[in-house]
Design a protein around this motif. Structure first.
Motif, PDB file in Angstrom:
ATOM      1  N   PHE A  34     -45.402   0.308  16.620  1.00  0.00           N
ATOM      2  CA  PHE A  34     -44.496   1.269  17.222  1.00  0.00           C
ATOM      3  C   PHE A  34     -43.288   1.504  16.328  1.00  0.00           C
ATOM      4  N   PHE A  35     -42.823   2.733  16.301  1.00  0.00           N
ATOM      5  CA  PHE A  35     -41.569   3.080  15.662  1.00  0.00           C
ATOM      6  C   PHE A  35     -40.643   3.646  16.725  1.00  0.00           C
ATOM      7  N   CYS A  36     -39.364   3.661  16.460  1.00  0.00           N
ATOM      8  CA  CYS A  36     -38.418   4.167  17.451  1.00  0.00           C
ATOM      9  C   CYS A  36     -38.441   5.684  17.464  1.00  0.00           C
ATOM     10  N   SER A  37     -38.891   6.255  18.575  1.00  0.00           N
ATOM     11  CA  SER A  37     -38.921   7.707  18.704  1.00  0.00           C
ATOM     12  C   SER A  37     -37.558   8.217  19.130  1.00  0.00           C
ATOM     13  N   VAL A  38     -37.031   7.675  20.209  1.00  0.00           N
ATOM     14  CA  VAL A  38     -35.659   7.961  20.612  1.00  0.00           C
ATOM     15  C   VAL A  38     -35.018   6.624  20.907  1.00  0.00           C
ATOM     16  N   VAL A  39     -34.010   6.250  20.163  1.00  0.00           N
ATOM     17  CA  VAL A  39     -33.383   4.955  20.347  1.00  0.00           C
ATOM     18  C   VAL A  39     -31.923   5.160  20.673  1.00  0.00           C
ATOM     19  N   LEU A  40     -31.523   4.748  21.853  1.00  0.00           N
ATOM     20  CA  LEU A  40     -30.135   4.860  22.244  1.00  0.00           C
ATOM     21  C   LEU A  40     -29.460   3.522  21.998  1.00  0.00           C
ATOM     22  N   ILE A  41     -28.302   3.527  21.416  1.00  0.00           N
ATOM     23  CA  ILE A  41     -27.505   2.373  21.026  1.00  0.00           C
ATOM     24  C   ILE A  41     -27.947   1.864  19.661  1.00  0.00           C
ATOM     25  N   GLY A  75     -29.917  -7.085  25.590  1.00  0.00           N
ATOM     26  CA  GLY A  75     -29.440  -6.010  26.445  1.00  0.00           C
ATOM     27  C   GLY A  75     -30.286  -5.825  27.683  1.00  0.00           C
ATOM     28  N   ASN A  76     -30.370  -4.588  28.117  1.00  0.00           N
ATOM     29  CA  ASN A  76     -31.117  -4.199  29.311  1.00  0.00           C
ATOM     30  C   ASN A  76     -32.005  -3.033  28.898  1.00  0.00           C
ATOM     31  N   TRP A  77     -33.132  -3.363  28.288  1.00  0.00           N
ATOM     32  CA  TRP A  77     -33.932  -2.363  27.592  1.00  0.00           C
ATOM     33  C   TRP A  77     -34.916  -1.637  28.496  1.00  0.00           C
ATOM     34  N   THR A  78     -34.967  -0.330  28.288  1.00  0.00           N
ATOM     35  CA  THR A  78     -36.002   0.532  28.856  1.00  0.00           C
ATOM     36  C   THR A  78     -36.860   1.047  27.712  1.00  0.00           C
ATOM     37  N   ALA A  79     -38.169   1.067  27.912  1.00  0.00           N
ATOM     38  CA  ALA A  79     -39.089   1.649  26.932  1.00  0.00           C
ATOM     39  C   ALA A  79     -40.080   2.525  27.681  1.00  0.00           C
ATOM     40  N   VAL A  80     -40.329   3.731  27.175  1.00  0.00           N
ATOM     41  CA  VAL A  80     -41.237   4.672  27.836  1.00  0.00           C
ATOM     42  C   VAL A  80     -42.074   5.373  26.777  1.00  0.00           C
ATOM     43  N   ILE A 104     -48.256   7.748  31.465  1.00  0.00           N
ATOM     44  CA  ILE A 104     -46.918   7.406  30.990  1.00  0.00           C
ATOM     45  C   ILE A 104     -46.692   5.960  31.406  1.00  0.00           C
ATOM     46  N   TYR A 105     -46.272   5.139  30.471  1.00  0.00           N
ATOM     47  CA  TYR A 105     -46.093   3.725  30.772  1.00  0.00           C
ATOM     48  C   TYR A 105     -44.799   3.239  30.149  1.00  0.00           C
ATOM     49  N   GLY A 106     -44.348   2.081  30.615  1.00  0.00           N
ATOM     50  CA  GLY A 106     -43.101   1.594  30.055  1.00  0.00           C
ATOM     51  C   GLY A 106     -42.601   0.313  30.677  1.00  0.00           C
ATOM     52  N   VAL A 107     -41.360  -0.002  30.328  1.00  0.00           N
ATOM     53  CA  VAL A 107     -40.706  -1.243  30.731  1.00  0.00           C
ATOM     54  C   VAL A 107     -39.297  -0.912  31.209  1.00  0.00           C
ATOM     55  N   TRP A 108     -38.880  -1.574  32.269  1.00  0.00           N
ATOM     56  CA  TRP A 108     -37.485  -1.527  32.703  1.00  0.00           C
ATOM     57  C   TRP A 108     -36.929  -2.947  32.737  1.00  0.00           C
ATOM     58  N   HIS A 109     -35.692  -3.088  32.387  1.00  0.00           N
ATOM     59  CA  HIS A 109     -34.957  -4.357  32.497  1.00  0.00           C
ATOM     60  C   HIS A 109     -35.507  -5.455  31.594  1.00  0.00           C
ATOM     61  N   GLY A 132     -43.764   6.931  18.500  1.00  0.00           N
ATOM     62  CA  GLY A 132     -43.351   5.726  19.196  1.00  0.00           C
ATOM     63  C   GLY A 132     -42.667   5.996  20.508  1.00  0.00           C
ATOM     64  N   PRO A 133     -42.302   4.930  21.221  1.00  0.00           N
ATOM     65  CA  PRO A 133     -41.733   5.079  22.556  1.00  0.00           C
ATOM     66  C   PRO A 133     -40.266   5.480  22.535  1.00  0.00           C
ATOM     67  N   ILE A 134     -39.806   5.952  23.666  1.00  0.00           N
ATOM     68  CA  ILE A 134     -38.380   6.131  23.893  1.00  0.00           C
ATOM     69  C   ILE A 134     -37.818   4.752  24.232  1.00  0.00           C
ATOM     70  N   LEU A 135     -36.776   4.346  23.531  1.00  0.00           N
ATOM     71  CA  LEU A 135     -36.158   3.035  23.743  1.00  0.00           C
ATOM     72  C   LEU A 135     -34.690   3.231  24.088  1.00  0.00           C
ATOM     73  N   VAL A 136     -34.279   2.686  25.209  1.00  0.00           N
ATOM     74  CA  VAL A 136     -32.909   2.861  25.684  1.00  0.00           C
ATOM     75  C   VAL A 136     -32.330   1.503  26.059  1.00  0.00           C
ATOM     76  N   ASN A 137     -31.159   1.193  25.529  1.00  0.00           N
ATOM     77  CA  ASN A 137     -30.442  -0.007  25.964  1.00  0.00           C
ATOM     78  C   ASN A 137     -29.492   0.428  27.073  1.00  0.00           C
ATOM     79  N   GLU A 138     -29.956   0.263  28.316  1.00  0.00           N
ATOM     80  CA  GLU A 138     -29.231   0.781  29.469  1.00  0.00           C
ATOM     81  C   GLU A 138     -27.970  -0.036  29.742  1.00  0.00           C
ATOM     82  N   SER A 139     -27.024   0.601  30.407  1.00  0.00           N
ATOM     83  CA  SER A 139     -25.840  -0.123  30.859  1.00  0.00           C
ATOM     84  C   SER A 139     -26.243  -1.117  31.935  1.00  0.00           C
TER      85      SER A 139
END
Length: 329
Positions: A3-10, A17-22, A29-34, A319-326
């Protein structure tokens, strides 16, 4: 596949952190929360990707095994009669609800049942001379139209560390309730008082009903796409974003939007060995859409909403969307 970072926030370099991946793959559509670390999120995404790629094509009509001998009768015909359960008898005539009439004469909300495809309900109270011949048990049997719907609303009530009872099907005992599903039926039994004799009668009622329902002891095949080592009692099945929000109250503001024909499954995973509160465990989800184009459209809408809502971001090719959520306060 790497996987490569398609959209990486932070940024990808921020591990904790508190990572989301989609991600989208075909009709999924699959992914991870928290997820507490980016590495664990990526590991889970890789495993789900491999499960989806390796799975045989699942039927679109039903994700559970079909059986021509399955019980398909109105729920009132499944209610145990007087004398079926020791000296317990019906304290009144059974009543039924159908369509939009469910619970019209009481304060209880039927919204969750409707969200899972409710069709018809039958209920009756039971009493025994050993406890003063007064109503002490309420039995409700719901026709939920499909085994997936019945499984979904049953699992909505399950949580890690809940107590299970085998009644011919796996049942949960929580508070004053015993609940289970079998075939397209969801059964809920409420004891009005806490007493050993009442609890025993609730279990006997459940066993009697389970024996009347002819259905294979199966679970949705889509669950096989989730990673192994799920937390016991954490599996969920949902058909709408409303149900998803009712199930998890700590989700990010932006989540993939489901269509009317989409189906989702999820489970919690212990990604931190020091985890003490199961409600903080990582959530892995998979949503199946009717076809790849519907999934792609939902994924694009989700990606755009994330990009509009957060800064900074990096954009790659795949790659997936990766977000380090607040983190929640």
């Amino acid at each position: 596949m790497t996987f490569f970072c398609s959209v990486v926030l932070i940024s990808c370099s921020e591990e904790q952190g508190n990572w989301t991946a989609v991600q989208q793959e075909g009709e999924y559509i699959y992914g991870v929360w928290h997820s507490t670390t980016l590495k664990r999120a990526e590991q889970v995404m890789q495993e789900v990707f491999e499960n989806i790629r390796g799975a045989s094509t699942l039927p679109t009509e039903s994700l559970m095994a079909e059986d021509d001998g399955e019980t398909n009768i109105s729920p009132e015909f499944l209610l145990p009669s007087d004398g079926d359960i020791l000296d317990w008898v019906q304290s009144r005539l059974p009543s039924t609800y159908e369509g939009k009439s469910l619970y019209r004469d009481r304060a209880e909300s039927p919204d969750l049942l409707y969200a899972y495809g409710f069709q018809r309900q039958a209920e009756v109270e039971y009493q025994t001379p050993r406890f003063g011949s007064k109503p002490l048990i309420l039995l409700e049997i719901f026709d939920m139209d499909t085994p997936e719907n019945a499984f979904g609303i049953y699992n909505f009530h399950i949580y890690p560390q809940v107590k299970f009872e085998w009644v011919g099907s796996k049942a949960i005992l929580s508070g004053g309730y015993l609940r289970f599903s079998k075939g397209k039926y969801f059964i809920q039994i409420e004891g009005y008082e806490f007493a050993t004799g009442i609890r025993e009668a609730m279990v006997l009622l459940a066993k009697n009903i389970a024996a009347r329902i002819k259905a294979p002891a199966s679970t949705p095949r889509m669950l096989t796409l989730l990673p192994n080592n799920k937390m016991s009692g954490s599996v969920k099945l949902f058909r709408s974003n409303w149900v998803l929000r009712q199930t998890y109250n700590t989700l990010p503001a932006n989540v993939p939007q489901m269509s009317d024909t989409a189906l989702g499954v999820s489970a919690r995973y212990r990604d931190n060995p020091d985890l003490k509160n199961w409600m903080e465990a990582q959530i892995v989800f998979i949503i199946r859409f009717p076809d790849p184009s519907a999934a792609e459209s939902a994924y694009t809408i989700y990606r755009d909403s994330v990009m509009e809502a957060a800064l900074p971001l990096e954009v790659g090719a795949t790659g997936p969307i990766l977000v380090n959520e607040s983190l929640a306060p």
